[in-house]
Design an enzyme around this catalytic site. Structure first.
Site, PDB file in Angstrom:
ATOM      1  N   SER A 248      -9.720   1.113   5.608  1.00 35.64           N
ATOM      2  CA  SER A 248     -10.835   0.495   5.438  1.00 35.64           C
ATOM      3  C   SER A 248     -11.733   0.524   5.905  1.00 35.64           C
ATOM      4  O   SER A 248     -12.177   1.257   6.911  1.00 35.64           O
ATOM      5  CB  SER A 248     -10.667  -1.515   6.167  1.00 35.64           C
ATOM      6  OG  SER A 248      -9.858  -2.090   5.731  1.00 35.64           O
TER       7      SER A 248
HETATM    8  N1  SAH Z   1      -5.436  -1.788   7.796  1.00 36.19           N
HETATM    9  C1  SAH Z   1      -5.070  -0.328   7.137  1.00 36.19           C
HETATM   10  C2  SAH Z   1      -6.006  -1.296   5.854  1.00 36.19           C
HETATM   11  C3  SAH Z   1      -5.407   0.003   4.515  1.00 36.19           C
HETATM   12  S1  SAH Z   1      -5.542  -0.749   2.631  1.00 36.19           S
HETATM   13  C4  SAH Z   1      -6.708   1.045   7.916  1.00 36.19           C
HETATM   14  O1  SAH Z   1      -6.587   0.595   8.727  1.00 36.19           O
HETATM   15  O2  SAH Z   1      -5.842   1.506   7.147  1.00 36.19           O
HETATM   16  C5  SAH Z   1      -4.792  -2.478   2.797  1.00 36.19           C
HETATM   17  C6  SAH Z   1      -2.872  -1.779   2.476  1.00 36.19           C
HETATM   18  O3  SAH Z   1      -2.352  -3.258   2.440  1.00 36.19           O
HETATM   19  C7  SAH Z   1      -2.182  -0.654   2.203  1.00 36.19           C
HETATM   20  O4  SAH Z   1      -2.058   0.265   2.867  1.00 36.19           O
HETATM   21  C8  SAH Z   1      -1.357  -1.353   1.136  1.00 36.19           C
HETATM   22  O5  SAH Z   1      -0.308  -1.002   0.562  1.00 36.19           O
HETATM   23  C9  SAH Z   1      -0.883  -2.733   2.053  1.00 36.19           C
HETATM   24  N2  SAH Z   1      -0.517  -3.615   1.363  1.00 36.19           N
HETATM   25  C10 SAH Z   1      -0.942  -4.410  -0.327  1.00 36.19           C
HETATM   26  N3  SAH Z   1       0.370  -5.104   0.008  1.00 36.19           N
HETATM   27  C11 SAH Z   1       1.324  -5.761   0.782  1.00 36.19           C
HETATM   28  C12 SAH Z   1       1.712  -6.436   1.450  1.00 36.19           C
HETATM   29  N4  SAH Z   1       2.535  -7.751   0.227  1.00 36.19           N
HETATM   30  N5  SAH Z   1       2.840  -6.236   2.198  1.00 36.19           N
HETATM   31  C13 SAH Z   1       2.182  -5.865   3.222  1.00 36.19           C
HETATM   32  N6  SAH Z   1       1.378  -4.637   3.008  1.00 36.19           N
HETATM   33  C14 SAH Z   1       0.628  -4.455   1.992  1.00 36.19           C
END
Ligand code: SAH
Length: 213
Positions: A64
């Site tokens: 993000s």
């Molecule tokens: N907090 C992360 C943001 C990553 S983007 C960072 O700081 O890098 C969002 C993340 O949510 C992705 O890695 C994606 O795979 C995950 N995601 C999407 N749907 C999900 C679900 N149902 N359960 C757990 N994770 C999920």
């Protein structure tokens, strides 16, 4: 990759930029000054790691934007020792910001590849979430509930009922809600049955995907 004074200087600038964009919580800005974001990215992004931008982290996902991380963290109102659930571990950057604020962090990721690489990275760096699991964030982590705070870092088409039910009384759920783009939404649990809802600006996240199983 290493962490150097030059990186520290870039983080300082980034924190100042986020403050100019409206982030007020000094503890949150302090965490942005501390967490070495460049180490969470592929080395090819090193020069750009302290720009206020999202970057690819593999498996079609992104880390993000720092402003978004700071905005969500500010809304969570983290105090030391708070039990926090994060949905979407991704690169682990947001997790590390929460750990820097001394929260006890529980985190879930549904992309196996990201779960594994980030687990290895945490082990190597000595970052210690209380629990890091591969699973479906729609279900939350019922065995560890209730949580003081829950942060969803992917765009949710709707608010998962399980997450609301896993909030402690007085607890806060910060979740971007929407399909194309998302409205940042805060739910505060007032009692067993009552939730106070407040909406904030528009953001853009990768989608929160439902488990196919
Ligand atoms: N907090 C992360 C943001 C990553 S983007 C960072 O700081 O890098 C969002 C993340 O949510 C992705 O890695 C994606 O795979 C995950 N995601 C999407 N749907 C999900 C679900 N149902 N359960 C757990 N994770 C999920």
């Amino acid at each position: 990759m290493r962490d150097t004074l030059k990186h520290k200087g870039m983080r300082n600038k980034l924190a100042n930029l986020l403050e100019a964009k409206g982030i007020q919580d000094q503890n949150v800005l302090g965490a942005i000054r501390q967490v070495p974001r460049h180490l969470f990215l592929d080395s090819s992004f090193e020069a750009h790691a302290y720009q206020d931008k999202a970057f690819p982290i593999g498996a079609d996902q992104t880390i993000s934007q720092p402003y978004t991380v700071a905005f969500q963290t500010e809304l969570l109102k983290v105090s030391p020792n708070d039990k926090i659930l994060e949905i979407g571990t991704g690169s682990g950057y947001q997790t590390s910001v929460l750990l820097t604020l001394k929260a006890r962090v529980y985190t879930i990721e549904r992309q196996l590849e990201l779960f594994k690489t980030t687990k290895r990275f945490f082990d190597r760096m000595g970052f210690r979430p209380k629990k890091q699991i591969f699973g479906d964030g729609y279900k939350g982590m019922p065995e560890e509930a209730p949580f003081k705070g829950i942060i969803v870092t992917a765009g949710a088409p709707e608010v998962p009922k399980a997450l609301l039910s896993q909030l402690a009384i007085g607890g806060r759920l910060v979740i971007p809600v929407g399909i194309e783009d998302q409205i940042m939404t805060l739910f505060v649990r007032k009692s067993e049955k009552e939730f106070e809802k407040t909406t904030y600006g528009n953001f853009r996240f990768v989608p929160l995907l439902e488990d196919k199983n």
